[in-house]
Design a protein around this motif. Structure first.
Motif, PDB file in Angstrom:
ATOM      1  N   GLN A  21      61.612  70.383 -15.098  1.00  0.00           N
ATOM      2  CA  GLN A  21      60.278  70.743 -15.584  1.00  0.00           C
ATOM      3  C   GLN A  21      59.392  69.499 -15.726  1.00  0.00           C
ATOM      4  OE1 GLN A  21      61.305  72.873 -19.170  1.00  0.00           O
ATOM      5  NE2 GLN A  21      61.293  74.853 -18.132  1.00  0.00           N
ATOM      6  N   ARG A  22      59.961  68.422 -16.237  1.00  0.00           N
ATOM      7  CA  ARG A  22      59.190  67.178 -16.364  1.00  0.00           C
ATOM      8  C   ARG A  22      58.774  66.664 -14.994  1.00  0.00           C
ATOM      9  NH1 ARG A  22      59.330  64.076 -21.223  1.00  0.00           N
ATOM     10  NH2 ARG A  22      60.485  65.153 -22.843  1.00  0.00           N
ATOM     11  N   LEU A  23      59.684  66.731 -14.028  1.00  0.00           N
ATOM     12  CA  LEU A  23      59.351  66.277 -12.678  1.00  0.00           C
ATOM     13  C   LEU A  23      58.240  67.123 -12.062  1.00  0.00           C
ATOM     14  CD1 LEU A  23      62.904  65.426 -11.338  1.00  0.00           C
ATOM     15  CD2 LEU A  23      61.042  63.807 -11.811  1.00  0.00           C
ATOM     16  N   ALA A  24      58.243  68.416 -12.333  1.00  0.00           N
ATOM     17  CA  ALA A  24      57.174  69.290 -11.827  1.00  0.00           C
ATOM     18  C   ALA A  24      55.831  68.886 -12.444  1.00  0.00           C
ATOM     19  CB  ALA A  24      57.498  70.754 -12.142  1.00  0.00           C
ATOM     20  N   ARG A  25      55.836  68.566 -13.744  1.00  0.00           N
ATOM     21  CA  ARG A  25      54.597  68.108 -14.384  1.00  0.00           C
ATOM     22  C   ARG A  25      54.126  66.789 -13.785  1.00  0.00           C
ATOM     23  NH1 ARG A  25      56.222  68.464 -20.364  1.00  0.00           N
ATOM     24  NH2 ARG A  25      58.000  69.426 -19.462  1.00  0.00           N
ATOM     25  N   ILE A  26      55.077  65.888 -13.536  1.00  0.00           N
ATOM     26  CA  ILE A  26      54.734  64.592 -12.941  1.00  0.00           C
ATOM     27  C   ILE A  26      54.132  64.807 -11.556  1.00  0.00           C
ATOM     28  CG2 ILE A  26      55.710  62.460 -12.012  1.00  0.00           C
ATOM     29  CD1 ILE A  26      57.765  62.638 -14.381  1.00  0.00           C
ATOM     30  N   ARG A  31      49.340  64.656  -8.071  1.00  0.00           N
ATOM     31  CA  ARG A  31      48.322  65.364  -7.290  1.00  0.00           C
ATOM     32  C   ARG A  31      46.946  65.163  -7.916  1.00  0.00           C
ATOM     33  NH1 ARG A  31      52.201  69.412  -6.825  1.00  0.00           N
ATOM     34  NH2 ARG A  31      51.247  70.561  -8.528  1.00  0.00           N
ATOM     35  N   GLY A  32      46.888  65.226  -9.238  1.00  0.00           N
ATOM     36  CA  GLY A  32      45.618  64.996  -9.940  1.00  0.00           C
ATOM     37  C   GLY A  32      45.110  63.585  -9.709  1.00  0.00           C
ATOM     38  N   LEU A  33      46.019  62.641  -9.706  1.00  0.00           N
ATOM     39  CA  LEU A  33      45.651  61.243  -9.453  1.00  0.00           C
ATOM     40  C   LEU A  33      45.083  61.096  -8.040  1.00  0.00           C
ATOM     41  CD1 LEU A  33      45.607  58.367 -10.505  1.00  0.00           C
ATOM     42  CD2 LEU A  33      47.976  58.134  -9.805  1.00  0.00           C
ATOM     43  N   LYS A  34      45.680  61.764  -7.085  1.00  0.00           N
ATOM     44  CA  LYS A  34      45.178  61.721  -5.710  1.00  0.00           C
ATOM     45  C   LYS A  34      43.770  62.308  -5.643  1.00  0.00           C
ATOM     46  CE  LYS A  34      46.106  63.322  -1.050  1.00  0.00           C
ATOM     47  NZ  LYS A  34      46.734  64.377  -0.280  1.00  0.00           N
ATOM     48  N   GLN A  35      43.562  63.412  -6.325  1.00  0.00           N
ATOM     49  CA  GLN A  35      42.231  64.024  -6.347  1.00  0.00           C
ATOM     50  C   GLN A  35      41.214  63.101  -7.010  1.00  0.00           C
ATOM     51  OE1 GLN A  35      42.918  67.779  -8.265  1.00  0.00           O
ATOM     52  NE2 GLN A  35      43.770  68.724  -6.415  1.00  0.00           N
ATOM     53  N   VAL A  50      47.687  56.859 -14.134  1.00  0.00           N
ATOM     54  CA  VAL A  50      48.851  56.127 -13.630  1.00  0.00           C
ATOM     55  C   VAL A  50      49.794  55.800 -14.793  1.00  0.00           C
ATOM     56  CG1 VAL A  50      49.611  53.925 -12.647  1.00  0.00           C
ATOM     57  CG2 VAL A  50      47.738  55.187 -11.578  1.00  0.00           C
ATOM     58  N   ASN A  51      49.237  55.331 -15.907  1.00  0.00           N
ATOM     59  CA  ASN A  51      50.067  55.014 -17.078  1.00  0.00           C
ATOM     60  C   ASN A  51      50.807  56.248 -17.589  1.00  0.00           C
ATOM     61  OD1 ASN A  51      49.540  52.265 -17.190  1.00  0.00           O
ATOM     62  ND2 ASN A  51      47.712  52.530 -18.431  1.00  0.00           N
ATOM     63  N   ALA A  52      50.140  57.400 -17.557  1.00  0.00           N
ATOM     64  CA  ALA A  52      50.784  58.644 -17.993  1.00  0.00           C
ATOM     65  C   ALA A  52      51.946  59.003 -17.066  1.00  0.00           C
ATOM     66  CB  ALA A  52      49.763  59.776 -18.031  1.00  0.00           C
ATOM     67  N   VAL A  53      51.756  58.819 -15.766  1.00  0.00           N
ATOM     68  CA  VAL A  53      52.816  59.117 -14.799  1.00  0.00           C
ATOM     69  C   VAL A  53      54.001  58.177 -15.001  1.00  0.00           C
ATOM     70  CG1 VAL A  53      53.424  59.081 -12.341  1.00  0.00           C
ATOM     71  CG2 VAL A  53      51.284  60.150 -13.088  1.00  0.00           C
ATOM     72  N   VAL A  54      53.716  56.896 -15.183  1.00  0.00           N
ATOM     73  CA  VAL A  54      54.786  55.915 -15.389  1.00  0.00           C
ATOM     74  C   VAL A  54      55.579  56.249 -16.658  1.00  0.00           C
ATOM     75  CG1 VAL A  54      55.254  53.483 -15.915  1.00  0.00           C
ATOM     76  CG2 VAL A  54      53.682  54.087 -14.073  1.00  0.00           C
ATOM     77  N   ARG A  58      59.552  57.311 -16.900  1.00  0.00           N
ATOM     78  CA  ARG A  58      60.514  56.631 -17.777  1.00  0.00           C
ATOM     79  C   ARG A  58      61.258  57.641 -18.643  1.00  0.00           C
ATOM     80  NH1 ARG A  58      56.766  51.699 -18.784  1.00  0.00           N
ATOM     81  NH2 ARG A  58      57.723  50.205 -17.373  1.00  0.00           N
ATOM     82  N   GLU A  59      60.555  58.656 -19.119  1.00  0.00           N
ATOM     83  CA  GLU A  59      61.205  59.694 -19.927  1.00  0.00           C
ATOM     84  C   GLU A  59      62.257  60.434 -19.107  1.00  0.00           C
ATOM     85  OE1 GLU A  59      61.377  60.786 -23.152  1.00  0.00           O
ATOM     86  OE2 GLU A  59      60.398  58.859 -23.466  1.00  0.00           O
ATOM     87  N   VAL A  60      61.946  60.723 -17.856  1.00  0.00           N
ATOM     88  CA  VAL A  60      62.925  61.377 -16.976  1.00  0.00           C
ATOM     89  C   VAL A  60      64.140  60.471 -16.817  1.00  0.00           C
ATOM     90  CG1 VAL A  60      63.381  62.125 -14.597  1.00  0.00           C
ATOM     91  CG2 VAL A  60      61.285  62.831 -15.756  1.00  0.00           C
ATOM     92  N   ALA A  61      63.891  59.189 -16.615  1.00  0.00           N
ATOM     93  CA  ALA A  61      65.002  58.241 -16.472  1.00  0.00           C
ATOM     94  C   ALA A  61      65.853  58.229 -17.733  1.00  0.00           C
ATOM     95  CB  ALA A  61      64.476  56.840 -16.166  1.00  0.00           C
ATOM     96  N   LEU A  62      65.219  58.216 -18.891  1.00  0.00           N
ATOM     97  CA  LEU A  62      65.974  58.195 -20.149  1.00  0.00           C
ATOM     98  C   LEU A  62      66.786  59.473 -20.340  1.00  0.00           C
ATOM     99  CD1 LEU A  62      63.389  56.492 -22.505  1.00  0.00           C
ATOM    100  CD2 LEU A  62      65.540  55.534 -21.660  1.00  0.00           C
TER     101      LEU A  62
END
Length: 101
Positions: A21-26, A31-35, A50-54, A58-62
């Motif tokens: 689910q987190r990956l889907a949000r990312i 996509r929003g960043l691209k737009q 970009v900071n929000a994506v990073v 990191r949360e996914v990694a943790l």
């Protein structure tokens, strides 16, 4: 039958769903960043995204690290005499983790 084993499997499945689910949000954030870039949005807005994506990555990694550490520790507890490889796996995991910071 080990009662805890079923609970662990359910918890692991729930953790996997949380990561997906987190990956889907990312994916949506990217996509929003691209737009934003295509629409010539302010640079500050883009950097904040970009900071929000990073941070989300990191949360996914943790979460992934947490799952792996739990699994490795459970394996070590089950067979302490054969845990040398598990310890090395954890060391490698931690080494990779520190590259994230």
């Amino acid at each position: 039958m080990d009662i805890g084993a079923g609970t662990n499997n359910k918890r692991e499945a729930a953790e996997k769903v949380a990561i997906i689910q987190r990956l889907a949000r990312i994916e949506g954030q990217v996509r929003g960043l691209k737009q934003m870039a295509e629409g010539e949005r302010r640079t500050l807005d883009q950097i904040q995204q970009v900071n929000a994506v990073v941070a989300a990555l990191r949360e996914v990694a943790l979460l992934s690290i947490s799952q792996e550490v739990k699994a490795q520790l459970a394996g070590m507890a089950a067979s302490p005499a054969e845990s040398g490889g598990d310890v090395q796996n954890l060391v490698e995991l931690l080494r990779s983790t520190f590259r994230l910071v």
